[in-house]
Design an enzyme around this catalytic site. Structure first.
Site, mmCIF file in Angstrom:
data_model
loop_
_atom_site.group_PDB
_atom_site.id
_atom_site.type_symbol
_atom_site.label_atom_id
_atom_site.label_comp_id
_atom_site.label_asym_id
_atom_site.label_seq_id
_atom_site.Cartn_x
_atom_site.Cartn_y
_atom_site.Cartn_z
ATOM 1 N N VAL A 1 -66.737 73.521 12.588
ATOM 2 C CA VAL A 1 -65.422 73.646 13.232
ATOM 3 C C VAL A 1 -64.738 72.303 13.013
ATOM 4 O O VAL A 1 -65.248 71.254 13.439
ATOM 5 C CB VAL A 1 -65.578 73.915 14.751
ATOM 6 C CG1 VAL A 1 -64.218 73.926 15.436
ATOM 7 C CG2 VAL A 1 -66.320 75.223 14.992
ATOM 8 N N ALA B 1 -90.625 72.297 26.599
ATOM 9 C CA ALA B 1 -91.381 72.654 27.806
ATOM 10 C C ALA B 1 -90.438 73.410 28.733
ATOM 11 O O ALA B 1 -89.278 73.030 28.891
ATOM 12 C CB ALA B 1 -91.896 71.406 28.501
ATOM 13 N N ALA C 1 -79.097 76.402 23.226
ATOM 14 C CA ALA C 1 -78.035 76.917 24.112
ATOM 15 C C ALA C 1 -77.253 78.029 23.418
ATOM 16 O O ALA C 1 -77.003 79.095 24.004
ATOM 17 C CB ALA C 1 -77.104 75.784 24.519
ATOM 18 N N GLU D 1 -88.490 66.999 34.186
ATOM 19 C CA GLU D 1 -89.016 68.229 34.803
ATOM 20 C C GLU D 1 -88.620 69.471 34.018
ATOM 21 O O GLU D 1 -88.567 70.579 34.562
ATOM 22 C CB GLU D 1 -88.556 68.332 36.266
ATOM 23 C CG GLU D 1 -89.276 67.355 37.203
ATOM 24 C CD GLU D 1 -90.676 67.828 37.645
ATOM 25 O OE1 GLU D 1 -91.060 68.950 37.281
ATOM 26 O OE2 GLU D 1 -91.369 67.064 38.333
ATOM 27 N N GLY E 1 -75.532 76.262 17.293
ATOM 28 C CA GLY E 1 -76.701 77.119 17.056
ATOM 29 C C GLY E 1 -77.994 76.432 17.446
ATOM 30 O O GLY E 1 -79.021 76.595 16.794
ATOM 31 N N GLY E 2 -77.949 75.666 18.556
ATOM 32 C CA GLY E 2 -79.194 75.134 19.128
ATOM 33 C C GLY E 2 -79.720 76.149 20.132
ATOM 34 O O GLY E 2 -79.294 77.311 20.152
ATOM 35 N N LYS F 1 -98.103 77.003 30.346
ATOM 36 C CA LYS F 1 -97.912 75.791 31.152
ATOM 37 C C LYS F 1 -98.054 76.124 32.627
ATOM 38 O O LYS F 1 -97.395 77.042 33.125
ATOM 39 C CB LYS F 1 -96.513 75.218 30.846
ATOM 40 C CG LYS F 1 -96.120 74.049 31.735
ATOM 41 C CD LYS F 1 -94.764 73.479 31.362
ATOM 42 C CE LYS F 1 -94.287 72.486 32.402
ATOM 43 N NZ LYS F 1 -92.924 72.007 32.166
ATOM 44 N N GLY G 1 -83.650 71.466 31.186
ATOM 45 C CA GLY G 1 -82.535 71.713 30.270
ATOM 46 C C GLY G 1 -82.369 73.188 29.927
ATOM 47 O O GLY G 1 -81.277 73.755 30.039
ATOM 48 N N LEU H 1 -76.283 71.133 26.432
ATOM 49 C CA LEU H 1 -76.061 69.688 26.543
ATOM 50 C C LEU H 1 -74.580 69.348 26.663
ATOM 51 O O LEU H 1 -74.230 68.295 27.197
ATOM 52 C CB LEU H 1 -76.677 68.983 25.332
ATOM 53 C CG LEU H 1 -78.204 69.162 25.217
ATOM 54 C CD1 LEU H 1 -78.733 68.604 23.891
ATOM 55 C CD2 LEU H 1 -78.937 68.506 26.390
HETATM 56 C C1 LIG Z 1 -85.159 63.924 24.708
HETATM 57 C C2 LIG Z 1 -84.933 65.310 25.218
HETATM 58 C C3 LIG Z 1 -86.012 66.090 25.619
HETATM 59 C C4 LIG Z 1 -85.804 67.369 26.143
HETATM 60 N N1 LIG Z 1 -86.864 68.101 26.579
HETATM 61 C C5 LIG Z 1 -86.640 69.288 27.179
HETATM 62 C C6 LIG Z 1 -87.719 70.068 27.659
HETATM 63 O O1 LIG Z 1 -88.879 69.737 27.515
HETATM 64 N N2 LIG Z 1 -87.430 71.229 28.281
HETATM 65 C C7 LIG Z 1 -86.144 71.664 28.447
HETATM 66 O O2 LIG Z 1 -85.940 72.698 29.064
HETATM 67 N N3 LIG Z 1 -85.108 70.969 27.930
HETATM 68 C C8 LIG Z 1 -85.324 69.811 27.313
HETATM 69 N N4 LIG Z 1 -84.281 69.124 26.786
HETATM 70 C C9 LIG Z 1 -82.956 69.744 26.780
HETATM 71 C C10 LIG Z 1 -82.897 70.745 25.627
HETATM 72 O O3 LIG Z 1 -83.343 70.152 24.447
HETATM 73 C C11 LIG Z 1 -81.470 71.238 25.445
HETATM 74 O O4 LIG Z 1 -80.996 71.699 26.675
HETATM 75 C C12 LIG Z 1 -81.430 72.372 24.440
HETATM 76 O O5 LIG Z 1 -82.063 72.032 23.264
HETATM 77 C C13 LIG Z 1 -80.015 72.800 24.179
HETATM 78 O O6 LIG Z 1 -79.368 71.970 23.277
HETATM 79 P P1 LIG Z 1 -77.948 72.455 22.773
HETATM 80 O O7 LIG Z 1 -78.108 73.756 22.105
HETATM 81 O O8 LIG Z 1 -77.008 72.356 23.905
HETATM 82 O O9 LIG Z 1 -77.514 71.322 21.751
HETATM 83 P P2 LIG Z 1 -78.005 71.009 20.254
HETATM 84 O O10 LIG Z 1 -79.414 71.320 20.038
HETATM 85 O O11 LIG Z 1 -77.550 69.596 20.002
HETATM 86 O O12 LIG Z 1 -77.154 71.981 19.335
HETATM 87 C C14 LIG Z 1 -75.808 71.725 19.032
HETATM 88 C C15 LIG Z 1 -75.335 72.713 17.981
HETATM 89 O O13 LIG Z 1 -73.938 72.538 17.802
HETATM 90 C C16 LIG Z 1 -73.647 72.568 16.424
HETATM 91 N N5 LIG Z 1 -72.403 71.845 16.169
HETATM 92 C C17 LIG Z 1 -72.070 70.609 16.596
HETATM 93 N N6 LIG Z 1 -70.834 70.300 16.148
HETATM 94 C C18 LIG Z 1 -70.387 71.367 15.443
HETATM 95 C C19 LIG Z 1 -69.196 71.645 14.712
HETATM 96 N N7 LIG Z 1 -68.213 70.757 14.606
HETATM 97 N N8 LIG Z 1 -69.092 72.849 14.100
HETATM 98 C C20 LIG Z 1 -70.084 73.764 14.179
HETATM 99 N N9 LIG Z 1 -71.229 73.543 14.857
HETATM 100 C C21 LIG Z 1 -71.364 72.353 15.467
HETATM 101 C C22 LIG Z 1 -74.851 71.910 15.766
HETATM 102 O O14 LIG Z 1 -74.944 72.241 14.395
HETATM 103 C C23 LIG Z 1 -75.967 72.539 16.607
HETATM 104 O O15 LIG Z 1 -76.272 73.800 16.073
HETATM 105 C C24 LIG Z 1 -84.477 67.876 26.222
HETATM 106 C C25 LIG Z 1 -83.414 67.118 25.758
HETATM 107 C C26 LIG Z 1 -83.623 65.844 25.264
HETATM 108 C C27 LIG Z 1 -82.454 65.049 24.784
#
Ligand SMILES: Cc1cc2nc3c(=O)[nH]c(=O)nc-3n(C[C@H](O)[C@H](O)[C@H](O)COP(=O)(O)OP(=O)(O)OC[C@H]3O[C@@H](n4cnc5c(N)ncnc54)[C@H](O)[C@@H]3O)c2cc1C
Length: 511
Positions: free
Chosen positions: A190, A55, A20, A347, A17-18, A83, A350, A338
């Site tokens: 999970v 961003a 993505a 840039e 629930g990030g 931006k 993500g 991710l």
């Molecule tokens: C330092 C940094 C800076 C960034 N800056 C930018 C930016 O400026 N612009 C941009 O476009 N992108 C940026 N990104 C990328 C962006 O943050 C990610 O692409 C975006 O937040 C997506 O993250 P996610 O949802 O894939 O993962 P996460 O935010 O890590 O979410 C993972 C989810 O999975 C869940 N989860 C994990 N394991 C389990 C389990 N076993 N059971 C149930 N749920 C689980 C967690 O609870 C969470 O809800 C940046 C990334 C980093 C690391």
């Protein structure tokens, strides 16, 4: 011969629930009627999201349009600012500064890209820096912003923009959107996954609250660890750390004391760089570094010293391996976000890679039969996209004169991929820049960073010589004047944001 009816996907389970997870859930909720396909999102209440993707790039406007999101409501709910590009400091040399703008430089003339005329004029020493031919760069430097208006040939008609927003508020906003449209939201971990015996596809997810979730398609949005794509399906990862050595970041929000700049700042330091992202209610700061060259404690201390105002939270530490999953789509599991890979935040790509993954999923939407050609096509497109972005990011490190630290000496002397080498050679020898395979970053972006970081073109397009130098000079002067006059009419960025909340003054294309 009668065709077998396709077996429709009836249930999609998203883990995570990030940004993505919720971007995917919101799009599926918008596109797939509930009766046609059920969508369930499972997120852990204990495992935090990264909450740093703040961003964006202009393509996000398309995402908002697909979801039919009201942009002013979006601005309000996510505390967003606008931006116009990124201001880079200290990348080529300590003390230098250049701007990577959205939009374009000047205008094409006689069917040739603008920059060839500018290159010729530069050789006479009789021209301004390329920034003066970009409305976005000029407006950003003066803290001005407005949306594009219907004003004919004026550069005000083609203002291109993105947003800075609060990552947590963005996920909440999309969660409301998705849940209202029927996405089932489960807060649980999970803890186990079963596979089908005959083909190794994912069969079911087991949650710590005792539930068992069985779906046809699984979307892994579980973050860096890739719960399904890697921990269960063992898909493998291509490591690009040797090209992009920054693998860590410390992030810290603070009070804004420098105003609402309509651009992100990227400020290089001795072992990486630091971002500054202005939001309505705070500034997002982060220090990106290569752990081989800088300790975590040193990075945290440097960030605390460099932020402009009082810290508003504790430091958030992040660590990753730069690269991408060997396959983002494996069997009946697609990794988005991710879990599919991460390059680095320089840039702001993500969130775009998430958006693009969702678009590809829609184009290649499977049936329960999962045609391998769809899967292969998805993976090939994803790889191309990552590789193109990777090359663009490497440019920021490679094109440097810095030799003041081990990190910059490494970057300056590292081998780069052939694909990047060819692009650089072409520009240096001929001044030509081509956008390959519809890659994300266009000619403006490549030019901005190559020029900004000191790469020189030795020649310009020979057909530029069809025009008399005095005519080229006159046209460039005219473009510069038009841009300057247009920027002078633009409102202040903070004033524009306030107007967005008070009336319809800033509706898109309001003219
Ligand atoms: C330092 C940094 C800076 C960034 N800056 C930018 C930016 O400026 N612009 C941009 O476009 N992108 C940026 N990104 C990328 C962006 O943050 C990610 O692409 C975006 O937040 C997506 O993250 P996610 O949802 O894939 O993962 P996460 O935010 O890590 O979410 C993972 C989810 O999975 C869940 N989860 C994990 N394991 C389990 C389990 N076993 N059971 C149930 N749920 C689980 C967690 O609870 C969470 O809800 C940046 C990334 C980093 C690391």
């Amino acid at each position: 011969m009668q065709q077998t009816a396709p077996k429709a996907i009836q249930h999609i389970a998203i883990v995570g629930g990030g940004s993505a997870g919720w971007m995917t859930a919101a799009t599926l909720a918008k596109v797939l009627p509930k009766e046609f396909c059920k969508v369930t999102l499972i997120e852990s209440p204990q495992i935090k999201t990264v909450s740093v993707g703040e961003a964006s790039i202009p393509q996000i406007q398309l995402f908002n349009r697909i979801l039919e999101i009201d942009e002013n409501e979006f601005l309000q709910r996510t505390k967003a600012t606008f931006k116009l590009g990124i201001e880079f400091h200290n990348f080529a040399r300590e003390g230098d500064c250049y701007f990577h703008p959205f939009g374009s430089y000047g205008t094409n003339m006689d069917a040739l890209p603008f920059h060839h005329f500018w290159l010729k004029q530069s050789q006479t020493g009789n021209t301004l820096d390329i920034e003066n031919y970009s409305l976005a760069a000029l407006a950003a430097r003066q803290n001005k912003f407005q949306r594009p208006t219907n004003s004919g040939n004026s550069p005000l008609s083609s203002i291109n923009y993105a947003f800075h927003f609060d990552a947590k508020l963005y996920a909440d906003f999309l969660q409301d959107y998705a849940v209202k449209r029927g996405v089932q939201h489960i807060e649980a971990n999970v803890t186990n996954v079963s596979l089908k015996a005959d083909n190794g596809f994912i069969d079911s997810l087991f949650l710590n609250d005792g539930q068992k979730i069985t779906a046809d398609l699984y979307i892994d949005c579980s973050g860096f660890k890739g719960l399904l794509i890697e921990q269960v399906l063992k898909t493998g990862f291509e490591d690009w750390s040797h090209y992009l050595p920054c693998d860590s970041a410390v992030a810290l929000a603070c009070k804004n004391t420098l105003g609402l700049t309509p651009y992100t700042q990227a400020i290089a330091h001795q072992s990486g760089w630091r971002w500054r992202i202005p939001l309505q209610h705070r500034v997002g700061n982060g220090l990106v570094y290569a752990s081989e060259f800088m300790q975590h404690q040193q990075a945290s201390k440097l960030l605390q010293e460099e932020i402009e105002g009082q810290a508003l939270a504790d430091i958030n530490s992040l660590k990753w391996t730069t690269g991408m999953r060997n396959k983002s789509w494996n069997k009946n599991c697609i990794a988005i976000g991710l879990s599919a890979g991460f390059l680095e935040p320089m840039e702001s790509t993500g969130l775009h890679l998430i958006q693009s993954a969702i678009a590809k999923l829609m184009t290649l939407f499977p049936t329960k039969e999962f045609a391998q050609c769809d899967i292969d096509s998805y993976n090939a497109q994803t790889r191309k996209e990552f590789v193109n972005i990777r090359d663009f990011l490497i440019l920021h490190y490679k094109a440097t004169e810095r030799e003041d630290s081990e990190f910059w000496r490494y970057c300056k002397n590292m081998q780069v991929p052939d694909s990047l080498h060819e692009k650089l050679t072409m520009y240096q020898e001929t001044g030509r820049i081509f956008r390959q395979d519809n890659e994300l970053f266009n000619e403006t972006s490549w030019l901005a960073v190559m020029h900004g970081q000191g790469i020189k073109a030795n020649r310009y397009h020979p057909l530029v010589d069809r025009l008399e130098p005095s005519e080229i000079s006159r046209r460039l002067q005219h473009i510069e004047d038009v841009i300057k006059r247009s920027v002078a009419t633009m409102p202040d960025h903070s004033h524009f944001i306030n107007q967005c909340f008070s009336n319809n003054f800033c509706d898109i294309q309001s003219g």
